[in-house]
Design an enzyme around this catalytic site. Structure first.
Site, PDB file in Angstrom:
ATOM      1  CD  GLU A  68      86.876  86.758  41.692  1.00  0.00           C
ATOM      2  OE1 GLU A  68      85.803  86.167  41.876  1.00  0.00           O
ATOM      3  OE2 GLU A  68      87.447  87.443  42.564  1.00  0.00           O
ATOM      4  CD  GLU A  93      80.209  87.935  35.680  1.00  0.00           C
ATOM      5  OE1 GLU A  93      79.464  87.419  34.812  1.00  0.00           O
ATOM      6  OE2 GLU A  93      80.805  87.285  36.552  1.00  0.00           O
ATOM      7  CG  ASP A 143      78.066  76.160  34.861  1.00  0.00           C
ATOM      8  OD1 ASP A 143      77.920  74.990  35.285  1.00  0.00           O
ATOM      9  OD2 ASP A 143      77.198  76.753  34.209  1.00  0.00           O
ATOM     10  CE  LYS A 147      71.634  66.891  32.766  1.00  0.00           C
ATOM     11  NZ  LYS A 147      70.616  67.172  31.724  1.00  0.00           N
ATOM     12  CG  ASP A 180      79.820  74.830  45.462  1.00  0.00           C
ATOM     13  OD1 ASP A 180      80.230  74.799  44.288  1.00  0.00           O
ATOM     14  OD2 ASP A 180      78.685  75.233  45.763  1.00  0.00           O
ATOM     15  CB  THR A 217      80.265  83.694  49.560  1.00  0.00           C
ATOM     16  OG1 THR A 217      80.098  82.262  49.488  1.00  0.00           O
ATOM     17  CG2 THR A 217      81.464  84.093  48.708  1.00  0.00           C
ATOM     18  CE  LYS A 218      75.012  88.456  53.244  1.00  0.00           C
ATOM     19  NZ  LYS A 218      73.902  89.380  52.912  1.00  0.00           N
ATOM     20  CG  PHE A 219      76.487  79.747  47.811  1.00  0.00           C
ATOM     21  CD1 PHE A 219      75.295  79.125  47.501  1.00  0.00           C
ATOM     22  CD2 PHE A 219      77.666  79.136  47.425  1.00  0.00           C
ATOM     23  CE1 PHE A 219      75.274  77.913  46.827  1.00  0.00           C
ATOM     24  CE2 PHE A 219      77.654  77.924  46.754  1.00  0.00           C
ATOM     25  CZ  PHE A 219      76.454  77.315  46.458  1.00  0.00           C
ATOM     26  CD  GLU A 220      83.332  79.332  51.041  1.00  0.00           C
ATOM     27  OE1 GLU A 220      84.332  78.724  51.448  1.00  0.00           O
ATOM     28  OE2 GLU A 220      83.400  80.407  50.407  1.00  0.00           O
TER      29      GLU A 220
END
Length: 239
Positions: A68, A93, A143, A147, A180, A217-220
């Site tokens: 990953e 990472e 990311d 724009k 997303d 994920t919590k965000f998802e």
């Protein structure tokens, strides 16, 4: 999440230069993260070196390798490794606090089939990852560079797709992306449809349902409650 180095092009497709599309946000290491980096790195960390890794030596077995890029704080990566002890996982990472958090969580969860690197992923791919050796390459929520003038900085470009293809196992290796941002999902599909040697694994349209192996994920989950979409994409190396 943190990004990696990619190439930048003019509008007519001419290569200009390599750029780093991530900003190295060191942040402050918590005491727990610093301790985990110091204590867990000898066993779970891989230092950058200008020579190819031998997976059997890295993990002590010949299980399939899942890599990953940009694992953030490592929560989902640790969960995946814990849920699939028959596979080996390696995460790259550039954000040291994230690496420290990942190591701390892996130790807490008793995960032993995970290794991490804190280095630019493109350099790692070029010099350390053996060709045709990866079962899966994961790129989750990179990311999106919202724009339009920044779209050329998105990591998923033809040269990146080719770099990944060379490292995937022929006939079975899979490049799994998730985002997303619908516009980025469309961009990923556009690029991957142009990239030679790949086949989209979607059965209905361009996208696949979230596979069980990718944790929610919590965000998802919050995004789902707010009506936000998430797009999963899988392409297999066929040539």
């Amino acid at each position: 999440m943190s990004e990696v180095t990619t190439n930048e092009y003019t509008e007519d497709g001419k290569l200009v230069r390599k750029v780093r599309s991530f900003v190295r946000r060191e942040g402050r290491l918590t005491k727990g993260q610093a301790t985990a980096l110091e204590e867990c790195w000898p066993e779970m960390g891989i230092d950058y070196q200008d020579q190819k890794l031998v997976w059997e030596q890295v993990f002590g077995n010949a299980n399939p390798v899942v890599l990953e890029i940009g694992f953030g704080m490592g929560t989902s990566l640790v969960e995946m490794a814990k849920n699939a002890p028959h596979k080996n996982f390696i995460g790259i990472e550039v954000h040291r606090p994230g690496v420290g958090a990942c190591l701390a969580l892996a130790r807490e969860q008793g995960v032993s089939n995970l290794r991490v690197m804190c280095h630019d992923a493109v350099e790692v791919f070029e010099n350390m990852i053996p060709d045709s050796s990866l079962h899966t390459l994961q790129l989750f929520f990179p990311d999106p560079w919202h724009k339009k003038r920044h779209h050329k900085r998105r990591i998923v470009q033809l040269d990146f797709a080719e770099m990944v293809r060379q490292k995937l196992s022929l006939g079975s290796g899979v490049f799994h992306m998730a985002t997303d941002w619908e516009n980025y999902a469309e961009h990923m599909i556009e690029i991957m449809n142009q990239a030679p040697g790949y086949e989209n694994l979607a059965q209905d349209g361009d996208y696949i349902p979230r596979p069980e192996e990718r944790p929610l994920t919590k965000f998802e989950a919050r995004g789902h409650r707010l009506g936000h979409g998430v797009w999963d994409i899988k392409f297999k190396r066929i040539a």
